[in-house]
Design an enzyme around this catalytic site. Structure first.
Site, mmCIF file in Angstrom:
data_model
loop_
_atom_site.group_PDB
_atom_site.id
_atom_site.type_symbol
_atom_site.label_atom_id
_atom_site.label_comp_id
_atom_site.label_asym_id
_atom_site.label_seq_id
_atom_site.Cartn_x
_atom_site.Cartn_y
_atom_site.Cartn_z
ATOM 1 N N GLU A 160 0.814 -1.229 0.000
ATOM 2 C CA GLU A 160 0.000 0.000 0.000
ATOM 3 C C GLU A 160 0.841 1.270 0.000
ATOM 4 O O GLU A 160 0.338 2.330 -0.344
ATOM 5 C CB GLU A 160 -0.900 0.049 1.245
ATOM 6 N N ARG B 22 -1.476 -3.007 -9.020
ATOM 7 C CA ARG B 22 -0.492 -3.095 -7.937
ATOM 8 C C ARG B 22 0.351 -4.343 -8.193
ATOM 9 O O ARG B 22 0.015 -5.436 -7.765
ATOM 10 C CB ARG B 22 -1.209 -3.199 -6.594
HETATM 11 N N1 UDP Z 1 -13.250 -5.466 -3.347
HETATM 12 C C1 UDP Z 1 -14.446 -5.725 -4.026
HETATM 13 N N2 UDP Z 1 -15.461 -6.343 -3.359
HETATM 14 C C2 UDP Z 1 -15.363 -6.737 -2.055
HETATM 15 C C3 UDP Z 1 -14.146 -6.482 -1.371
HETATM 16 C C4 UDP Z 1 -13.105 -5.854 -2.040
HETATM 17 O O1 UDP Z 1 -14.576 -5.396 -5.224
HETATM 18 O O2 UDP Z 1 -16.323 -7.309 -1.522
HETATM 19 C C5 UDP Z 1 -12.133 -4.825 -4.072
HETATM 20 C C6 UDP Z 1 -11.544 -3.596 -3.397
HETATM 21 O O3 UDP Z 1 -12.271 -2.435 -3.756
HETATM 22 C C7 UDP Z 1 -10.127 -3.599 -3.938
HETATM 23 C C8 UDP Z 1 -9.797 -5.071 -4.131
HETATM 24 O O4 UDP Z 1 -11.059 -5.745 -4.111
HETATM 25 O O5 UDP Z 1 -10.073 -2.950 -5.196
HETATM 26 C C9 UDP Z 1 -8.886 -5.660 -3.068
HETATM 27 O O6 UDP Z 1 -9.409 -5.351 -1.809
HETATM 28 P P1 UDP Z 1 -8.751 -5.837 -0.438
HETATM 29 O O7 UDP Z 1 -9.716 -5.468 0.639
HETATM 30 O O8 UDP Z 1 -8.361 -7.264 -0.502
HETATM 31 O O9 UDP Z 1 -7.458 -4.952 -0.191
HETATM 32 P P2 UDP Z 1 -6.403 -4.113 -1.059
HETATM 33 O O10 UDP Z 1 -5.832 -5.025 -2.097
HETATM 34 O O11 UDP Z 1 -7.128 -2.965 -1.684
HETATM 35 O O12 UDP Z 1 -5.411 -3.680 -0.051
#
Ligand code: UDP
Length: 345
Positions: free
Chosen positions: A119, A304
């Protein structure tokens, strides 16, 4: 070697302690609020566990930082829903409590491996994030999603500065969307505050809609936890002090997928699972705007992807587990856990 792991019951902590106890002769001291993920290690003679809170059990921690050769402070809130809903809690735990640990490592000259995060790169425009050259790009203050990234970035900078002054032996690690058994607690997923893979699995189990935030075009590279632990073990061993003063992305660039494709892949794996092959219906996959899902404080990262040349070169590490296999192992573990909980009732 004596190792202190704070947050040892977490997703990374529990997998790490199990690997250490199974494959090395090291002694591990661990603390966590809970022990529900530690069945495999709690009775091991080389594992010393205290159920406690890092904000309370300060003397125990200081004593063990002094006594141990290495500290891994893995205590942190690391779910995006918390960044937007409880930003101050994230600051207090992820930053303030961890800064204290870092300073004690300086005081007692104890080596630290600190979990930074993928992040920190934020919305960096680069196609692959490089540890030592990519810009770290965050959004405006009212987008509280970035408080986690900002806390971690500042700790990275503080640790780096102590290292530069010769006061701290450190390595920073940046995990990229690790997945695997025990990723999140099932209860967190029920409340909608877990990471995406757990969230989708629980949605499938409950036959609720899988919700694609903003259409799910954003991409992530998912890394199987045991591959990540392979890398972490090499860093802990640190032959020739090769990991000192370094930052390592720990991720699998080959496992890139959009959130939308992830949802379809997981639903297919679920439909083929023996426990669910004959279900009458399966979750639908729908789209929701991020404001409805997370609120106004959210902002997303569209790609990412880690550059892992540093880990390849210095540690001879390569992630091995492909995406379908990683998802299958994760799904199987969650469904087995749910089966176990249902039998207990
Ligand atoms: N996301 C989604 N639906 C959900 C949960 C997460 O579309 O029910 C998306 C979220 O918006 C992000 C990605 O999945 O773009 C990954 O989310 P995560 O919470 O795993 O963490 P991140 O990779 O953003 O740190």
């Amino acid at each position: 070697m004596k190792i202190l792991i704070l947050g040892v019951n977490g997703f990374i902590g529990n997998a790490l302690v199990r690997r250490i106890l199974n494959t090395r002769d090291w002694e591990v001291f661990g603390m966590d609020l809970y022990d529900n993920k530690l069945d495999h290690s709690l009775n091991h003679p080389r594992f010393h566990f205290l159920e406690g809170d890092i904000a309370i059990n300060k003397e125990w921690i200081e004593y063990h930082i002094k006594k141990c050769d290495l500290v891994l402070p893995l205590v942190a809130i690391a779910t995006p829903m918390s960044y937007v809903k409880q930003p101050l809690k994230v600051f207090e735990l992820d930053f303030e409590e961890n800064l204290r640990i870092v300073r004690q490592c300086v005081k007692y000259q104890t080596r630290i491996i600190f979990p930074s995060t993928s992040e920190v790169y934020g919305m960096s425009a680069e196609s692959e994030f490089q540890e030592d050259s990519s810009p770290l790009v965050l959004g405006p203050i009212h987008k509280q999603r970035w408080i986690y990234s900002c806390c971690k970035q500042l700790l990275d900078r503080v640790i780096w500065a102590y290292g530069q002054e010769g006061k701290l032996q450190f390595t920073l690690i940046r995990p990229f969307n690790w997945i695997g058994p025990k990723l999140d607690d099932i209860d967190a997923a029920k409340e909608g505050s877990s990471r995406v893979v757990t969230q989708f699995i629980i949605n499938l189990v409950n036959r609720e809609p899988i919700r694609l935030v903003d259409g799910g075009l954003q991409k992530r590279c998912f890394t199987y936890v045991e591959d990540g632990i392979d890398c972490l073990m090499k860093i802990i061993e640190n032959p020739g002090q090769v990991a000192d003063g370094q930052i390592f992305n720990i991720g699998n660039p080959h496992n890139e997928i959009s959130v939308k494709d992830l949802a379809y892949m997981l639903r297919e794996l679920f439909q083929n699972h023996p426990d669910h092959r004959h279900d009458q219906e399966y979750s639908e996959i729908i789209e929701v705007p991020h404001e409805d899902y997370y609120g106004q404080g959210y902002q997303d990262i569209l790609t990412r992807k880690p550059a892992i040349g540093q880990a390849r070169r210095l540690l001879a590490w390569e992630p091995k587990t492909d995406l379908p296999t990683s998802l299958k192992y994760t799904l199987d573990a969650f469904l087995a856990e749910i089966r176990r909980l249902n039998h207990q009732v």
